[in-house]
Write a protein that holds these residues in place. Sequence first.
Motif, PDB file in Angstrom:
ATOM      1  N   LEU A 220       0.786  -1.165   0.068  1.00 48.19           N
ATOM      2  CA  LEU A 220       0.145   0.075   0.238  1.00 48.19           C
ATOM      3  C   LEU A 220       0.977   1.283   0.060  1.00 48.19           C
ATOM      4  CD1 LEU A 220      -2.758  -1.056   2.514  1.00 48.19           C
ATOM      5  CD2 LEU A 220      -2.825  -1.147   0.007  1.00 48.19           C
ATOM      6  N   GLU A 221       1.920   1.083   0.753  1.00 45.70           N
ATOM      7  CA  GLU A 221       2.826   2.343   0.940  1.00 45.70           C
ATOM      8  C   GLU A 221       3.579   2.686  -0.581  1.00 45.70           C
ATOM      9  OE1 GLU A 221       5.381   1.595   4.030  1.00 45.70           O
ATOM     10  OE2 GLU A 221       3.579   1.303   5.631  1.00 45.70           O
ATOM     11  N   ALA A 223       2.589   1.653  -3.464  1.00 46.33           N
ATOM     12  CA  ALA A 223       1.545   1.973  -4.284  1.00 46.33           C
ATOM     13  C   ALA A 223       1.220   3.756  -4.398  1.00 46.33           C
ATOM     14  CB  ALA A 223       0.026   1.349  -4.095  1.00 46.33           C
ATOM     15  N   LYS A 224       1.302   4.091  -3.073  1.00 46.84           N
ATOM     16  CA  LYS A 224       1.034   5.569  -2.863  1.00 46.84           C
ATOM     17  C   LYS A 224       2.179   6.308  -3.472  1.00 46.84           C
ATOM     18  CE  LYS A 224      -0.171   9.095   0.766  1.00 46.84           C
ATOM     19  NZ  LYS A 224      -0.602   9.026   2.188  1.00 46.84           N
ATOM     20  N   ASN A 227       1.910   6.403  -7.142  1.00 49.07           N
ATOM     21  CA  ASN A 227       0.701   6.893  -7.627  1.00 49.07           C
ATOM     22  C   ASN A 227      -0.339   6.026  -8.231  1.00 49.07           C
ATOM     23  OD1 ASN A 227      -1.223   9.082  -7.718  1.00 49.07           O
ATOM     24  ND2 ASN A 227      -0.596   9.429  -9.758  1.00 49.07           N
ATOM     25  N   GLU A 229      -3.600   3.581  -7.769  1.00 46.97           N
ATOM     26  CA  GLU A 229      -4.682   3.603  -7.044  1.00 46.97           C
ATOM     27  C   GLU A 229      -4.972   2.329  -6.555  1.00 46.97           C
ATOM     28  OE1 GLU A 229      -9.584   4.610  -7.455  1.00 46.97           O
ATOM     29  OE2 GLU A 229      -8.232   4.568  -9.175  1.00 46.97           O
TER      30      GLU A 229
END
Length: 296
Positions: A220-221, A223-224, A227, A229
């Motif tokens: 999740l980190e 992916a952030k 950028n 989703e």
Amino acid sequence: MKYFGKNTWVYLDGEFVKADSTVIDLFGQSLHYGYSAIEGIRAYNTHNGTRLFRAEQHYDRLRHSCKQTGIAFPWETDLLVDKTYQLLEKNNLRSAYVRPLVTTGHNMYLTPASDSSIVITAWEWGPFLGTDLIRTTLSPFERPNPKSVPVDAKISGHYVASIMATTEATKRGFDEAILLDSNGYVAQASSNNLFIEKDTVLYTPSLGHIFPGITRQTVLEIAKIFNIEVMEKQISTEELKAADSAFLTGTATGIVGIAGVDDTTFPEEWGDTLGATMQRAYKNLTLEKENYEVII
């Protein structure tokens, strides 16, 4: 697979002892009831030397698991991390899997024992599910109901369902099982979290019925940063089988791609998927490499 030999050291309650000199408490709750907490930590051989990946988070989670289930946990995280590095050095391990285990003492009643013990072991272990794409199947076994046991605690007894699910899946020729939750939604694999890709968006089952993996959080980190989703939501079996691609995450596994589920094969070439991007980025992160790729 042999996990230890006559020269293997383990850390047990403040001392380093030979693995083959330890004994089992025949009257302990851990043996009789599966009342113990575990963790899994990876050590990587990086250009900066041997590095434990997010060891503090793992030991903090071990403390949380014990607190959730009433197991005494008197040890400090910093001490356990330091002893783990010493254990790796004593066993001459640069790349290894580390297994901390907290067991409980004598008590045949169904109430928490007053004392507990911690042992840390380590051994060489490649990726849990290998490196090739795996075939999965929907399991007839479900994840534990969160109203019966805390699903965010890594308790040894939870893995009985995992063993049964994996055994059933491999008997039918699959590599891994995908378990549903008590509401019929996709939860996770036997011991790994699940992500699917659909139309360049990643989806992963929301918290509540799944184990909140540290590798899952790392994805999740990443992916952030990239950028990408990501949506955390309840995922139906129809949505799973309609995915463009999918992958599993876990400390022992790392990130591994899924070829398909049951008789469905995911259409996207693995090398072109977001999962493959995550796999490369995660490897760079664990090996402390700085050449993060650019997504086009």
